[in-house]
Design an enzyme around this catalytic site. Structure first.
Site, PDB file in Angstrom:
ATOM      1  N   ARG A  67     -10.600  -7.241   2.467  1.00  0.00           N
ATOM      2  CA  ARG A  67      -9.907  -6.071   1.902  1.00  0.00           C
ATOM      3  C   ARG A  67      -8.542  -5.860   2.579  1.00  0.00           C
ATOM      4  NH1 ARG A  67      -7.395  -1.599   3.582  1.00  0.00           N
ATOM      5  NH2 ARG A  67      -8.970  -1.324   5.200  1.00  0.00           N
ATOM      6  N   ASP A  68      -8.545  -5.439   3.836  1.00  0.00           N
ATOM      7  CA  ASP A  68      -7.279  -5.159   4.522  1.00  0.00           C
ATOM      8  C   ASP A  68      -6.475  -6.448   4.654  1.00  0.00           C
ATOM      9  OD1 ASP A  68      -5.335  -3.829   5.966  1.00  0.00           O
ATOM     10  OD2 ASP A  68      -6.702  -2.953   7.419  1.00  0.00           O
ATOM     11  N   HIS A 101      -9.453   0.805  14.703  1.00  0.00           N
ATOM     12  CA  HIS A 101      -8.916  -0.101  13.670  1.00  0.00           C
ATOM     13  C   HIS A 101      -7.468  -0.389  14.078  1.00  0.00           C
ATOM     14  CE1 HIS A 101      -8.494  -1.168   9.203  1.00  0.00           C
ATOM     15  NE2 HIS A 101      -7.227  -0.985   9.537  1.00  0.00           N
ATOM     16  N   HIS A 158      -4.143  -2.586  14.099  1.00  0.00           N
ATOM     17  CA  HIS A 158      -3.266  -3.660  13.621  1.00  0.00           C
ATOM     18  C   HIS A 158      -2.494  -4.196  14.827  1.00  0.00           C
ATOM     19  CE1 HIS A 158      -3.729  -3.466   9.179  1.00  0.00           C
ATOM     20  NE2 HIS A 158      -4.304  -2.328   9.509  1.00  0.00           N
ATOM     21  N   CYS A 175      -0.653  -3.472   5.564  1.00  0.00           N
ATOM     22  CA  CYS A 175      -0.819  -2.435   4.545  1.00  0.00           C
ATOM     23  C   CYS A 175       0.403  -2.473   3.638  1.00  0.00           C
ATOM     24  CB  CYS A 175      -0.974  -1.061   5.184  1.00  0.00           C
ATOM     25  SG  CYS A 175      -1.076   0.247   3.963  1.00  0.00           S
ATOM     26  N   ASN A 211      -4.715  -6.849  10.946  1.00  0.00           N
ATOM     27  CA  ASN A 211      -5.597  -6.315  11.993  1.00  0.00           C
ATOM     28  C   ASN A 211      -5.737  -7.342  13.098  1.00  0.00           C
ATOM     29  OD1 ASN A 211      -6.722  -4.859   9.443  1.00  0.00           O
ATOM     30  ND2 ASN A 211      -7.442  -3.738  11.227  1.00  0.00           N
TER      31      ASN A 211
HETATM   32  P1  HMG Z   1      -1.996   8.350  -8.800  1.00  0.00           P
HETATM   33  O1  HMG Z   1      -1.003   7.564  -9.619  1.00  0.00           O
HETATM   34  O2  HMG Z   1      -1.515   9.600  -8.133  1.00  0.00           O
HETATM   35  O3  HMG Z   1      -3.318   8.634  -9.627  1.00  0.00           O
HETATM   36  O4  HMG Z   1      -2.571   7.370  -7.705  1.00  0.00           O
HETATM   37  P2  HMG Z   1      -3.668   9.516 -10.854  1.00  0.00           P
HETATM   38  O5  HMG Z   1      -4.983  10.165 -10.578  1.00  0.00           O
HETATM   39  O6  HMG Z   1      -2.490  10.374 -11.256  1.00  0.00           O
HETATM   40  O7  HMG Z   1      -3.903   8.411 -12.001  1.00  0.00           O
HETATM   41  C1  HMG Z   1      -2.844   7.566 -12.446  1.00  0.00           C
HETATM   42  C2  HMG Z   1      -3.435   6.323 -13.098  1.00  0.00           C
HETATM   43  O8  HMG Z   1      -4.181   5.576 -12.111  1.00  0.00           O
HETATM   44  C3  HMG Z   1      -4.424   6.611 -14.228  1.00  0.00           C
HETATM   45  O9  HMG Z   1      -4.334   5.539 -15.161  1.00  0.00           O
HETATM   46  C4  HMG Z   1      -5.773   6.538 -13.550  1.00  0.00           C
HETATM   47  O10 HMG Z   1      -6.829   6.205 -14.413  1.00  0.00           O
HETATM   48  C5  HMG Z   1      -5.534   5.417 -12.563  1.00  0.00           C
HETATM   49  P3  HMG Z   1      -3.405   5.607 -16.467  1.00  0.00           P
HETATM   50  O11 HMG Z   1      -3.919   6.821 -17.226  1.00  0.00           O
HETATM   51  O12 HMG Z   1      -1.994   5.793 -15.984  1.00  0.00           O
HETATM   52  O13 HMG Z   1      -3.661   4.295 -17.134  1.00  0.00           O
HETATM   53  N1  HMG Z   1      -6.444   5.511 -11.409  1.00  0.00           N
HETATM   54  C6  HMG Z   1      -7.245   4.505 -10.975  1.00  0.00           C
HETATM   55  N2  HMG Z   1      -7.416   3.248 -11.420  1.00  0.00           N
HETATM   56  C7  HMG Z   1      -8.328   2.480 -10.762  1.00  0.00           C
HETATM   57  N3  HMG Z   1      -9.016   2.921  -9.701  1.00  0.00           N
HETATM   58  C8  HMG Z   1      -8.870   4.174  -9.245  1.00  0.00           C
HETATM   59  C9  HMG Z   1      -7.949   5.021  -9.882  1.00  0.00           C
HETATM   60  N4  HMG Z   1      -7.557   6.297  -9.686  1.00  0.00           N
HETATM   61  C10 HMG Z   1      -6.649   6.593 -10.619  1.00  0.00           C
HETATM   62  N5  HMG Z   1      -9.574   4.588  -8.176  1.00  0.00           N
HETATM   63  C11 HMG Z   1      -4.306   6.646  -6.211  1.00  0.00           C
HETATM   64  C12 HMG Z   1      -3.508   7.822  -6.736  1.00  0.00           C
HETATM   65  C13 HMG Z   1      -5.083   7.106  -4.984  1.00  0.00           C
HETATM   66  C14 HMG Z   1      -5.250   6.135  -7.305  1.00  0.00           C
HETATM   67  C15 HMG Z   1      -3.278   5.513  -5.841  1.00  0.00           C
HETATM   68  O14 HMG Z   1      -2.321   6.054  -4.996  1.00  0.00           O
HETATM   69  C16 HMG Z   1      -3.931   4.349  -5.169  1.00  0.00           C
HETATM   70  O15 HMG Z   1      -4.691   3.606  -5.788  1.00  0.00           O
HETATM   71  N6  HMG Z   1      -3.633   4.137  -3.885  1.00  0.00           N
HETATM   72  C17 HMG Z   1      -4.301   3.077  -3.111  1.00  0.00           C
HETATM   73  C18 HMG Z   1      -3.433   2.668  -1.978  1.00  0.00           C
HETATM   74  C19 HMG Z   1      -4.166   1.616  -1.165  1.00  0.00           C
HETATM   75  O16 HMG Z   1      -5.155   1.022  -1.579  1.00  0.00           O
HETATM   76  N7  HMG Z   1      -3.624   1.370   0.042  1.00  0.00           N
HETATM   77  C20 HMG Z   1      -4.173   0.376   0.921  1.00  0.00           C
HETATM   78  C21 HMG Z   1      -5.502   0.767   1.519  1.00  0.00           C
HETATM   79  S1  HMG Z   1      -5.360   1.954   2.839  1.00  0.00           S
HETATM   80  C22 HMG Z   1      -5.026   0.983   4.232  1.00  0.00           C
HETATM   81  O17 HMG Z   1      -4.778  -0.189   4.128  1.00  0.00           O
HETATM   82  C23 HMG Z   1      -5.119   1.634   5.581  1.00  0.00           C
HETATM   83  C24 HMG Z   1      -6.429   1.287   6.314  1.00  0.00           C
HETATM   84  O18 HMG Z   1      -6.571  -0.110   6.475  1.00  0.00           O
HETATM   85  C25 HMG Z   1      -6.434   1.964   7.710  1.00  0.00           C
HETATM   86  C26 HMG Z   1      -5.125   1.690   8.485  1.00  0.00           C
HETATM   87  O19 HMG Z   1      -4.802   0.531   8.715  1.00  0.00           O
HETATM   88  O20 HMG Z   1      -4.475   2.678   8.788  1.00  0.00           O
HETATM   89  C27 HMG Z   1      -7.658   1.800   5.555  1.00  0.00           C
HETATM   90 MG    MG Z   2      -5.625  -1.283   7.999  1.00  0.00          MG
END
Ligand code: HMG
Ligand code: MG
Length: 302
Positions: free
Chosen positions: A15-16, A207, A209, A240, A249
């Site tokens: 994933r990450d 966690h 990086h 990220c 990581n």
């Molecule tokens: P948004 O655009 O504000 O969402 O995104 P919305 O609710 O307004 O919906 C917009 C569109 O997205 C709609 O579709 C929804 O259906 C769709 P449309 O009508 O335009 O066709 N939608 C989705 N589709 C699939 N799966 C879903 C989903 N939700 C809404 N779950 C949202 C808000 C949170 C969805 C967006 O910002 C997003 O997906 N962000 C993910 C970012 C991400 O994955 N980042 C990396 C992971 S975090 C990380 O790496 C850090 C970590 O490792 C720890 C660290 O290192 O610090 C964990």
């Molecule tokens: Mg991370």
């Protein structure tokens, strides 16, 4: 504080690690990676994310990956779910555990999940409620715990406050993410002291990086503070998409080597893990980010 006898590694490579890769990676290669990791003895693998494919295209195939992996008994296969839609999509694949993710800095929260910290926490409440009804465990992440790419310094008390909220709403464990790898052993200890005043230390995971090369030092500092769960990524893959320049990581192989040296049990076969990491690096056409893997592989070729 004395060192723990046992540590649990949360393998976040699929994933990450892969979420940041620009090139397409086939479902078959992702499945092979997850299966290689469980065969190497990892008891927890974060397989993918149920996030918007517009935001993180690489995770779009997560449902297919779940459908095709060979689930081993005793192994937890988890996925990220940022909202109720993500939770429902995850549930449809039969997952037993999901993770929600918040941030300790407002700017990162906006960039990563398009809402404020407090909006994100409100968004997680129905996810936690639905998960409870379905018997699904939920892990919580807090990003930017030791620095933010947009806001700079982050107050440990702010991290502690967000961690407390996640724990209070039902996350069984909170993983503290040094997203941009700027932490060091001293700031890590201060952070754990602050968060440790809000939740039991056995509920805190690290966690780290490795952008500044401090991740292993931060893990050792965390061990001394009584932390015994760490996230890591095979071959040091990843970063990220919403934290430019952040590297992967800490490499799982390097953590296992450290733990072996300290006589701490992890249940992981280092050679099998090295082989799994090298295989995915060859698929991706990139250098292996684990120093331990590089050393062991060069010995085996000598
Ligand atoms: P948004 O655009 O504000 O969402 O995104 P919305 O609710 O307004 O919906 C917009 C569109 O997205 C709609 O579709 C929804 O259906 C769709 P449309 O009508 O335009 O066709 N939608 C989705 N589709 C699939 N799966 C879903 C989903 N939700 C809404 N779950 C949202 C808000 C949170 C969805 C967006 O910002 C997003 O997906 N962000 C993910 C970012 C991400 O994955 N980042 C990396 C992971 S975090 C990380 O790496 C850090 C970590 O490792 C720890 C660290 O290192 O610090 C964990
Ligand atoms: Mg991370």
């Amino acid at each position: 504080m004395s060192l723990p006898k046992q540590v649990r590694l949360v393998e976040v490579g699929p994933r990450d690690g892969l979420q940041n890769e620009k090139q397409p990676i086939s479902v078959a290669d992702k499945v092979r990676l997850v299966d290689d990791l469980s065969a190497a003895g990892l008891s927890y693998v974060e397989v993918g994310s149920f996030v918007s494919p517009k935001w993180v295209p690489q995770m779009a195939g997560s449902a297919e990956v779940f459908a095709q992996i060979k689930q081993q008994p005793g192994v937890t296969y988890a996925a990220l779910a940022p909202n109720l839609k993500g939770f429902e999509d995850a549930l449809a694949t039969g997952v037993k555990e999901v993770a929600v993710f918040a941030a300790a800095s407002e700017a990162f929260s906006q960039k990563n999940i398009n809402c404020s910290i407090s909006e994100s926490l409100q968004r997680f409440v129905p996810v936690l409620e639905a998960a409870k009804q379905q018997g699904i465990r939920v892990r919580g992440y807090v990003s930017c715990v030791l620095g933010c790419p947009y806001d700079g310094e982050v107050d440990p008390l702010q991290v502690a406050a967000v961690s407390r909220e996640l724990y209070a709403m039902g996350c069984y464990e909170v993983s503290l993410g040094d997203t941009i790898g700027t932490g060091n052993a001293a700031s890590t200890r201060r952070l754990i002291e602050a968060v440790g005043r809000e939740l039991p230390r056995e509920k805190i995971a690290g966690h780290f990086h490795d952008t500044y090369g401090q991740a292993l030092a931060n893990i050792y500092a965390s061990l001394l503070e009584g932390i015994n769960v760490f996230d890591s990524s095979v071959a040091g893959l990843g970063g990220c998409p919403y934290a430019k320049g952040a590297s992967g990581n800490v490499a799982s192989e390097d953590v296992v080597y450290l733990l072996n040296g300290l006589g701490i049990h992890s249940g992981i076969d280092l050679n099998a893990l090295v082989a799994a990491g090298q295989r995915i690096c060859e698929v991706l056409g990139k250098a292996n980010g684990s120093r331990v893997a590089k050393a062991l592989l060069s010995q085996s070729m000598a």
